[in-house]
Design a protein around this motif. Structure first.
Motif, PDB file in Angstrom:
ATOM      1  N   SER A 242       0.825  -1.203   0.000  1.00  0.00           N
ATOM      2  CA  SER A 242       0.000   0.000   0.000  1.00  0.00           C
ATOM      3  C   SER A 242       0.860   1.255   0.000  1.00  0.00           C
ATOM      4  CB  SER A 242      -0.936  -0.010   1.215  1.00  0.00           C
ATOM      5  OG  SER A 242      -1.720   1.167   1.246  1.00  0.00           O
ATOM      6  N   ARG A 243       1.779   1.343   0.953  1.00  0.00           N
ATOM      7  CA  ARG A 243       2.575   2.572   1.067  1.00  0.00           C
ATOM      8  C   ARG A 243       3.600   2.686  -0.046  1.00  0.00           C
ATOM      9  NH1 ARG A 243       5.615   4.905   6.475  1.00  0.00           N
ATOM     10  NH2 ARG A 243       6.455   6.780   5.498  1.00  0.00           N
ATOM     11  N   PHE A 244       4.290   1.562  -0.350  1.00  0.00           N
ATOM     12  CA  PHE A 244       5.351   1.624  -1.356  1.00  0.00           C
ATOM     13  C   PHE A 244       4.910   1.135  -2.724  1.00  0.00           C
ATOM     14  CE2 PHE A 244       8.067   0.922   2.615  1.00  0.00           C
ATOM     15  CZ  PHE A 244       8.242   2.285   2.808  1.00  0.00           C
ATOM     16  N   GLY A 245       3.690   0.607  -2.851  1.00  0.00           N
ATOM     17  CA  GLY A 245       3.122   0.227  -4.135  1.00  0.00           C
ATOM     18  C   GLY A 245       3.829  -0.933  -4.822  1.00  0.00           C
ATOM     19  N   LEU A 246       4.343  -1.882  -4.063  1.00  0.00           N
ATOM     20  CA  LEU A 246       5.059  -3.022  -4.632  1.00  0.00           C
ATOM     21  C   LEU A 246       4.160  -4.260  -4.632  1.00  0.00           C
ATOM     22  CD1 LEU A 246       8.514  -2.328  -2.970  1.00  0.00           C
ATOM     23  CD2 LEU A 246       7.759  -1.719  -5.272  1.00  0.00           C
ATOM     24  N   ALA A 298       9.325   6.209  10.412  1.00  0.00           N
ATOM     25  CA  ALA A 298       9.860   7.184   9.445  1.00  0.00           C
ATOM     26  C   ALA A 298      10.499   6.492   8.241  1.00  0.00           C
ATOM     27  CB  ALA A 298      10.885   8.073  10.141  1.00  0.00           C
ATOM     28  N   LEU A 299      10.014   5.305   7.890  1.00  0.00           N
ATOM     29  CA  LEU A 299      10.592   4.580   6.754  1.00  0.00           C
ATOM     30  C   LEU A 299      10.397   5.368   5.456  1.00  0.00           C
ATOM     31  CD1 LEU A 299       9.712   0.791   7.209  1.00  0.00           C
ATOM     32  CD2 LEU A 299      11.981   1.789   6.912  1.00  0.00           C
ATOM     33  N   PRO A 300      11.497   5.721   4.771  1.00  0.00           N
ATOM     34  CA  PRO A 300      11.337   6.499   3.538  1.00  0.00           C
ATOM     35  C   PRO A 300      11.086   5.645   2.303  1.00  0.00           C
ATOM     36  CG  PRO A 300      13.654   6.306   4.087  1.00  0.00           C
ATOM     37  CD  PRO A 300      12.907   5.612   5.188  1.00  0.00           C
ATOM     38  N   TYR A 302      11.238   1.255   0.469  1.00  0.00           N
ATOM     39  CA  TYR A 302      11.371  -0.198   0.627  1.00  0.00           C
ATOM     40  C   TYR A 302      12.826  -0.602   0.832  1.00  0.00           C
ATOM     41  CZ  TYR A 302      10.911  -5.174  -0.587  1.00  0.00           C
ATOM     42  OH  TYR A 302      10.950  -6.550  -0.586  1.00  0.00           O
ATOM     43  N   GLY A 303      13.739   0.141   0.221  1.00  0.00           N
ATOM     44  CA  GLY A 303      15.156  -0.163   0.388  1.00  0.00           C
ATOM     45  C   GLY A 303      15.624  -0.033   1.823  1.00  0.00           C
ATOM     46  N   TRP A 304      14.983   0.831   2.601  1.00  0.00           N
ATOM     47  CA  TRP A 304      15.300   0.957   4.018  1.00  0.00           C
ATOM     48  C   TRP A 304      14.552  -0.083   4.853  1.00  0.00           C
ATOM     49  CZ3 TRP A 304      19.001   3.839   6.270  1.00  0.00           C
ATOM     50  CH2 TRP A 304      19.595   4.836   5.506  1.00  0.00           C
ATOM     51  N   LEU A 305      13.380  -0.500   4.370  1.00  0.00           N
ATOM     52  CA  LEU A 305      12.591  -1.467   5.133  1.00  0.00           C
ATOM     53  C   LEU A 305      13.311  -2.808   5.267  1.00  0.00           C
ATOM     54  CD1 LEU A 305       8.825  -2.111   5.084  1.00  0.00           C
ATOM     55  CD2 LEU A 305      10.319  -4.036   4.572  1.00  0.00           C
ATOM     56  N   LEU A 306      13.951  -3.281   4.211  1.00  0.00           N
ATOM     57  CA  LEU A 306      14.577  -4.609   4.248  1.00  0.00           C
ATOM     58  C   LEU A 306      15.642  -4.725   5.344  1.00  0.00           C
ATOM     59  CD1 LEU A 306      14.853  -5.506   0.455  1.00  0.00           C
ATOM     60  CD2 LEU A 306      13.251  -6.419   2.140  1.00  0.00           C
ATOM     61  N   PRO A 307      16.623  -3.812   5.412  1.00  0.00           N
ATOM     62  CA  PRO A 307      17.598  -3.951   6.513  1.00  0.00           C
ATOM     63  C   PRO A 307      16.982  -3.727   7.889  1.00  0.00           C
ATOM     64  CG  PRO A 307      17.994  -1.927   5.251  1.00  0.00           C
ATOM     65  CD  PRO A 307      17.003  -2.731   4.485  1.00  0.00           C
ATOM     66  N   LEU A 308      15.968  -2.857   7.971  1.00  0.00           N
ATOM     67  CA  LEU A 308      15.321  -2.643   9.271  1.00  0.00           C
ATOM     68  C   LEU A 308      14.594  -3.908   9.717  1.00  0.00           C
ATOM     69  CD1 LEU A 308      14.529  -0.876  11.639  1.00  0.00           C
ATOM     70  CD2 LEU A 308      12.590  -0.024  10.287  1.00  0.00           C
ATOM     71  N   TRP A 309      13.910  -4.569   8.800  1.00  0.00           N
ATOM     72  CA  TRP A 309      13.220  -5.819   9.144  1.00  0.00           C
ATOM     73  C   TRP A 309      14.233  -6.904   9.538  1.00  0.00           C
ATOM     74  CZ3 TRP A 309       9.821  -2.535   9.270  1.00  0.00           C
ATOM     75  CH2 TRP A 309       8.455  -2.761   9.214  1.00  0.00           C
ATOM     76  N   PHE A 310      15.396  -6.908   8.902  1.00  0.00           N
ATOM     77  CA  PHE A 310      16.455  -7.853   9.288  1.00  0.00           C
ATOM     78  C   PHE A 310      16.901  -7.585  10.731  1.00  0.00           C
ATOM     79  CE2 PHE A 310      20.928  -9.044   9.704  1.00  0.00           C
ATOM     80  CZ  PHE A 310      20.907 -10.369   9.255  1.00  0.00           C
ATOM     81  N   VAL A 311      17.081  -6.318  11.082  1.00  0.00           N
ATOM     82  CA  VAL A 311      17.485  -5.954  12.444  1.00  0.00           C
ATOM     83  C   VAL A 311      16.384  -6.326  13.437  1.00  0.00           C
ATOM     84  CG1 VAL A 311      17.982  -4.010  13.974  1.00  0.00           C
ATOM     85  CG2 VAL A 311      19.065  -4.139  11.718  1.00  0.00           C
ATOM     86  N   LEU A 312      15.122  -6.090  13.074  1.00  0.00           N
ATOM     87  CA  LEU A 312      14.021  -6.476  13.946  1.00  0.00           C
ATOM     88  C   LEU A 312      13.991  -7.986  14.150  1.00  0.00           C
ATOM     89  CD1 LEU A 312      11.140  -4.117  12.729  1.00  0.00           C
ATOM     90  CD2 LEU A 312      12.259  -4.093  14.968  1.00  0.00           C
ATOM     91  N   GLY A 313      14.317  -8.744  13.102  1.00  0.00           N
ATOM     92  CA  GLY A 313      14.390 -10.195  13.247  1.00  0.00           C
ATOM     93  C   GLY A 313      15.488 -10.615  14.209  1.00  0.00           C
ATOM     94  N   LEU A 314      16.655  -9.972  14.111  1.00  0.00           N
ATOM     95  CA  LEU A 314      17.746 -10.227  15.060  1.00  0.00           C
ATOM     96  C   LEU A 314      17.287  -9.970  16.494  1.00  0.00           C
ATOM     97  CD1 LEU A 314      20.836  -8.535  13.344  1.00  0.00           C
ATOM     98  CD2 LEU A 314      20.636 -10.968  13.878  1.00  0.00           C
ATOM     99  N   ALA A 315      16.656  -8.809  16.695  1.00  0.00           N
ATOM    100  CA  ALA A 315      16.230  -8.425  18.038  1.00  0.00           C
ATOM    101  C   ALA A 315      15.126  -9.340  18.553  1.00  0.00           C
ATOM    102  CB  ALA A 315      15.759  -6.969  18.019  1.00  0.00           C
ATOM    103  N   TYR A 316      14.232  -9.728  17.684  1.00  0.00           N
ATOM    104  CA  TYR A 316      13.101 -10.599  18.034  1.00  0.00           C
ATOM    105  C   TYR A 316      13.587 -11.927  18.605  1.00  0.00           C
ATOM    106  CZ  TYR A 316       8.792 -13.310  17.041  1.00  0.00           C
ATOM    107  OH  TYR A 316       7.677 -14.102  17.124  1.00  0.00           O
ATOM    108  N   SER A 317      14.506 -12.567  17.913  1.00  0.00           N
ATOM    109  CA  SER A 317      15.034 -13.846  18.372  1.00  0.00           C
ATOM    110  C   SER A 317      15.882 -13.677  19.624  1.00  0.00           C
ATOM    111  CB  SER A 317      15.851 -14.500  17.252  1.00  0.00           C
ATOM    112  OG  SER A 317      16.239 -15.812  17.586  1.00  0.00           O
ATOM    113  N   THR A 318      16.682 -12.612  19.674  1.00  0.00           N
ATOM    114  CA  THR A 318      17.539 -12.363  20.838  1.00  0.00           C
ATOM    115  C   THR A 318      16.715 -12.166  22.100  1.00  0.00           C
ATOM    116  OG1 THR A 318      19.222 -11.334  19.428  1.00  0.00           O
ATOM    117  CG2 THR A 318      19.303 -10.826  21.774  1.00  0.00           C
ATOM    118  N   ALA A 319      15.595 -11.486  21.976  1.00  0.00           N
ATOM    119  CA  ALA A 319      14.782 -11.185  23.152  1.00  0.00           C
ATOM    120  C   ALA A 319      14.037 -12.399  23.677  1.00  0.00           C
ATOM    121  CB  ALA A 319      13.787 -10.065  22.824  1.00  0.00           C
ATOM    122  N   GLN A 320      13.612 -13.303  22.796  1.00  0.00           N
ATOM    123  CA  GLN A 320      12.719 -14.354  23.283  1.00  0.00           C
ATOM    124  C   GLN A 320      13.317 -15.750  23.330  1.00  0.00           C
ATOM    125  OE1 GLN A 320       9.198 -15.130  21.045  1.00  0.00           O
ATOM    126  NE2 GLN A 320      10.225 -15.290  19.079  1.00  0.00           N
TER     127      GLN A 320
END
Length: 437
Positions: A242-246, A298-300, A302-320
């Motif tokens: 929706s936001r990035f139209g992909l 503040a995601l500008p 899709y190119g920024w979303l991919l590395p951010l989602w990777f970092v969130l995945g790292l943090a997600y597994s580390t936390a739980q």
């Protein structure tokens, strides 16, 4: 990490977990197609209701199931619940009404609410060495992440050869294979030290959980994991399409980036936890989840979303991922099923709140405000975790017993000393956490 698979009992249990997960993944794809077949454009509402039913079953049934698990040998209970799940999967292709889907999903997920905590509580009794158990936790996290990638791909390949109703056959085979693997090994079944009433057995896990400071910290981390995770699971498709139209492939790639980060963390955690305390690792992961969720506001592009989602995945597994270590440290073997059931129920209660919050706020107030709100909730959870989980969290604690009679078995074991030190957990002789002098 794979050295723990040399243990035959654990190896069979791990294979049972993988096969059952793949079967469940196939059922998830098939259920979506079945919902569309029955409801057409309203399939999303049907699936949303099914997801809510799943979470309600998880939250409500897990403590009840744990109350009865101590009266049944673990192997018999796990096999019986696998057979229940296989029976439900066998019936799903034949439903003709939406209400039938809801009933069968409730039965299926209720069986899972009994199976999963009991299964998880069995692993620390099979792998008594903490290093081995830590590696088993990472393998389990990897299995969940890989299933999320493999099951949709396998379903897509199978759908070129068979109809979607036949995918449920894969689920049936998965649960039957899981039952066979569990049946092939002997499992420890610690017995309670004294008979307990139904209320005591039902609430015991939650009472132990809430009375233990490190587990109150874990509950705060569960909130951070659920709020950040809900943004990814619920709103990735909205960000991308929706936001990035992909397209859908871009959505799948974003979720793959998240899963990839989670897998990298799971692979790294055993070595990290050998050197750094659980509290530091888990709260750091939860803090990174809060920061990453705020950055999503503040995601500008899709190119920024991919590395951010990777970092969130790292943090997600580390936390739980290390949570099983905390549950193991905080209970006697006979109380572990109840405590794992409490974690199962409480963590899914967090998701039950976070899922609709991420969806409703996103739909009505927009993605930036949604991400900011979820980030604030995650940050508050981290702050709570820092407060309620003491930095000094030893296993052995010196404490006094002024309320026990002199002939109490615990005092007899301690040679009559009312003040003594040992690995402290909440039980019948230790109803509250000792206060610092």
């Amino acid at each position: 990490m794979l050295s723990v698979l040399q243990n035959r009992t654990y190896r069979h249990l791990f294979l049972a977990q993988i096969i059952a997960l793949i079967g469940t993944g196939l059922a998830t794809v098939a259920l979506g197609l079945l919902a569309f077949d029955l409801a057409g454009p309203d399939a999303g509402a049907v699936l949303g209701t099914a997801l809510a039913i799943k979470m309600i079953a998880y939250v409500g049934v897990a403590p009840l199931a744990s109350a009865f698990s101590e009266r049944v040998p673990r192997r018999a209970m796990l096999v019986a619940l696998d057979l229940v799940r296989a029976s439900v999967a066998l019936l799903l292709p034949f439903v003709t009404e939406i209400w039938q889907v809801y009933v069968l999903i409730f039965i299926l997920q209720s069986a899972s609410a009994g199976f999963t905590p009991t299964f998880q509580a069995t692993i620390p009794d099979v792998l008594v060495d903490e290093t081995d158990y830590t590696r088993a936790l990472s393998l389990s996290r990897l299995a969940y992440d890989l299933e999320s990638v493999i099951s949709p791909m396998l379903a897509a390949m199978l759908l070129t050869l068979i109809g979607f109703h036949d995918l449920f056959a894969g689920t049936v085979i998965g649960f039957l294979a899981s039952a066979g693997l569990v049946l092939s090994v002997a499992l420890p079944s610690p017995k309670p030290t004294a008979p307990r009433g139904i209320y005591d057995r039902t609430t015991r896990g939650i009472r132990i959980y809430l009375a233990t400071p490190r587990l109150r910290g874990l509950l705060a981390i569960n909130v951070a994991v659920a709020t950040a995770g809900a943004l990814v699971i619920v709103d990735t498709v909205v960000f991308v399409q929706s936001r990035f139209g992909l397209d859908q492939q871009s959505t799948a790639l974003a979720l793959t980036a998240f899963g990839g980060g989670s897998m990298i963390a799971a692979l790294s955690l055993p070595g990290v936890l050998d050197r750094i305390q659980d509290r530091t690792v888990m709260l750091a992961g939860a803090g990174l989840l809060a920061l990453g969720t705020l950055a999503a506001a503040a995601l500008p592009s899709y190119g920024w979303l991919l590395p951010l989602w990777f970092v969130l995945g790292l943090a997600y597994s580390t936390a739980q991922t290390p949570s099983g270590r905390l549950l193991r440290r905080s209970s006697h073997p006979e109380d572990r099923p109840a405590l794992f059931a409490a974690q199962f129920a409480l963590s899914h209660a967090c998701w039950l709140i976070a899922y609709p919050l991420a969806g409703w706020v996103g739909a009505n107030l927009g993605l930036p405000l949604t991400a900011a709100l979820l980030a604030v909730l995650a940050a508050l959870a981290v702050a709570t975790g820092l407060r309620v989980w003491p930095a000094d969290d030893p296993d052995v604690i010196e404490h006094s017993h002024t309320d026990l009679p002199a002939d109490h078995p615990h005092l007899v074991e301690s040679h009559g000393r009312r003040r003594h030190a040992h690995a402290y957990v909440i039980d019948d002789a230790h109803a509250a956490w000792p206060q610092e002098p």
